[in-house]
Design an enzyme around this catalytic site. Structure first.
Site, mmCIF file in Angstrom:
data_model
loop_
_atom_site.group_PDB
_atom_site.id
_atom_site.type_symbol
_atom_site.label_atom_id
_atom_site.label_comp_id
_atom_site.label_asym_id
_atom_site.label_seq_id
_atom_site.Cartn_x
_atom_site.Cartn_y
_atom_site.Cartn_z
ATOM 1 N N GLY A 1 7.060 5.723 8.252
ATOM 2 C CA GLY A 1 8.356 5.699 7.584
ATOM 3 C C GLY A 1 8.998 7.064 7.490
ATOM 4 N N ASP B 1 -5.712 8.859 17.847
ATOM 5 C CA ASP B 1 -6.221 8.725 16.493
ATOM 6 C C ASP B 1 -6.718 10.087 15.997
ATOM 7 O OD1 ASP B 1 -8.662 7.977 14.524
ATOM 8 O OD2 ASP B 1 -7.183 6.361 14.523
ATOM 9 N N LEU B 2 -6.731 10.267 14.685
ATOM 10 C CA LEU B 2 -7.227 11.515 14.123
ATOM 11 C C LEU B 2 -8.728 11.701 14.353
ATOM 12 C CD1 LEU B 2 -5.260 11.577 10.744
ATOM 13 C CD2 LEU B 2 -4.766 12.900 12.814
ATOM 14 N N SER C 1 0.846 14.332 -1.938
ATOM 15 C CA SER C 1 1.481 13.193 -2.617
ATOM 16 C C SER C 1 1.495 13.420 -4.118
ATOM 17 C CB SER C 1 0.714 11.909 -2.303
ATOM 18 O OG SER C 1 1.161 10.833 -3.114
ATOM 19 N N ASN C 2 2.465 12.807 -4.776
ATOM 20 C CA ASN C 2 2.482 12.786 -6.236
ATOM 21 C C ASN C 2 1.245 12.094 -6.799
ATOM 22 O OD1 ASN C 2 3.495 9.754 -7.207
ATOM 23 N ND2 ASN C 2 4.290 10.307 -5.194
ATOM 24 N N TYR D 1 -6.644 7.105 -2.399
ATOM 25 C CA TYR D 1 -5.586 7.751 -1.621
ATOM 26 C C TYR D 1 -5.176 9.080 -2.265
ATOM 27 C CZ TYR D 1 -0.750 8.763 -0.286
ATOM 28 O OH TYR D 1 0.403 9.400 0.093
ATOM 29 N N LYS E 1 -5.633 13.296 -1.171
ATOM 30 C CA LYS E 1 -4.607 14.337 -1.155
ATOM 31 C C LYS E 1 -5.059 15.562 -1.944
ATOM 32 C CE LYS E 1 -1.879 12.037 1.482
ATOM 33 N NZ LYS E 1 -1.654 12.494 2.886
ATOM 34 N N SER F 1 9.079 9.803 -3.243
ATOM 35 C CA SER F 1 9.417 8.574 -2.518
ATOM 36 C C SER F 1 10.571 8.892 -1.586
ATOM 37 C CB SER F 1 9.820 7.470 -3.493
ATOM 38 O OG SER F 1 8.760 7.170 -4.382
ATOM 39 N N ARG G 1 11.406 3.799 -11.373
ATOM 40 C CA ARG G 1 10.512 4.960 -11.298
ATOM 41 C C ARG G 1 10.959 5.942 -10.225
ATOM 42 N NH1 ARG G 1 6.009 5.383 -7.957
ATOM 43 N NH2 ARG G 1 4.578 7.099 -8.475
#
Length: 269
Positions: A15, A49-50, A109-110, A138, A142, A167, A176
Site C-alpha cells: 500500500g 523474498d527477504l 510503526s506506531n 508485529y 519494529k 496511517s 483514531r
C-alpha cells in the site's frame, strides 16, 4: 547528504510502496523496485523474498540508499513475523553493509509504542524517546528493527532514519486515524527529508501529517527538514458523524495502538 540518485524501494507492491513509487520520482529519484510479488506496471521490478540473501545483495548493489517498506505489516504468527520482519531485516542490513550503501530509511510503526497511553487535551505530545511498549508481535518486530538500526550505525556506520509510520492512506478512514494520519504527499516529503538530511546517525521520527488532533511530537522529523502540509481535520466532521467518538475506556480511547492492543487485524488482509 546529497540527494540519492538510485533508490531501492522494497515492498514496492504494498500500500505505502504503491503510493511512494508514484510520488518519489518527482524528487529526482531513480527507483529500483523490489517485492516478494510482481509489482503491477513494473516489469523490471525485482521479485525476491527477504529470505533470499543473494538476491538482496544484488538488489542493493549500486544503490545510494534504501527505503525499506517490505515485510509483514499486520499481526501474524510469531514465526512468520520473525522470518519476514526480524530475520529478513537482518538480511537487508547485511546486504547494505556488504555493498557499502550509506543510508536506510526503515518503516517502523506506531505499534512499537502501541501500549503507550495517548495524550489528553492539554497534555504534551508523546516524544520519540518514550519507552518501547509494543502492542503485537508485529510491533515487537519494529522495536527490534529500531534496535538493529542503532546497532548497524554504532558498529558499521550505516545511517538509518526509523519512521514510526501512522496511517498512510489518501484520507483517514477512522476517528483514531485523525491523530496519526500521514497523507501520501507528506509521506513523500518525510522520506525525502530522511534521505537527504545531514548526519542522521540513527534517528527515530514519528510519521504523521500536521494533524490538529496529533498525539506525537514531530520535532525530530522537523529537524530533518520535514515540513508537513496536510491536516486530517478536514475529514473529522464526516468521520465522527459516521463512526462516533471512541467509547471511554476502550483501547481506541486509551492507547496509541488502539484496537491493535486487543484485537489486531491479521496478515494477510
Amino acid at each position: 547528504m546529497p540527494a540519492p540518485r538510485t533508490l531501492l524501494l522494497t515492498g514496492a507492491a504494498g500500500g505505502v510502496g504503491t503510493l511512494m513509487r508514484e510520488l518519489l520520482p518527482a524528487y529526482g529519484y531513480e527507483l529500483r523496485l523490489l517485492d516478494a510479488v510482481p509489482v503491477p506496471g513494473a516489469p523490471d521490478a525485482i521479485v525476491a523474498d527477504l529470505a533470499d540473501r543473494a538476491a538482496l545483495r544484488e538488489a542493493v548493489r549500486g544503490a545510494d540508499a534504501v527505503v525499506h517498506l517490505a515485510g509483514i505489516s499486520l499481526e501474524a504468527e510469531f514465526e512468520k513475523i520473525v522470518a519476514a520482519n526480524i530475520t529478513g531485516l537482518h538480511h537487508l542490513y547485511e546486504a547494505v553493509r556488504e555493498e557499502g550503501v550509506p543510508r536506510v530509511v526503515f518503516a517502523s510503526s506506531n505499534h512499537a509504542v502501541g501500549f503507550t497511553r495517548r495524550p489528553r487535551e492539554g497534555e504534551p505530545p508523546v516524544p520519540v524517546d518514550t519507552p518501547h511498549r509494543p502492542d503485537t508481535f508485529y510491533g515487537l518486530s519494529k522495536c527490534f528493527g529500531e534496535d538493529l538500526a542503532q546497532l548497524y550505525w554504532d558498529l558499521h556506520g550505516v545511517e538509518t532514519v526509523s519512521v514510526r509510520i501512522g496511517s498512510c492512506f489518501p484520507e483517514p478512514t477512522s476517528v483514531r486515524m485523525l491523530s496519526m494520519w500521514l497523507s501520501p504527499g507528506d509521506c513523500a516529503r518525510l522520506l525525502h527529508a530522511a534521505l537527504t538530511a545531514q548526519e542522521v546517525g540513527h534517528t527515530v521520527v514519528y510519521g504523521s501529517s500536521a494533524n490538529t488532533r496529533a498525539w506525537w511530537d514531530l520535532s525530530t522529523a522537523r529537524a530533518l527538514g520535514y515540513a508537513p502540509r496536510d491536516d486530517s481535520e478536514e475529514f473529522a466532521g464526516k468521520l465522527i458523524a459516521e463512526k462516533g467518538l471512541p467509547e471511554p475506556g476502550s483501547a481506541d480511547d486509551l492507547y496509541l495502538g488502539g484496537h491493535f492492543c486487543v484485537n489486531p487485524p491479521r496478515w494477510p488482509h
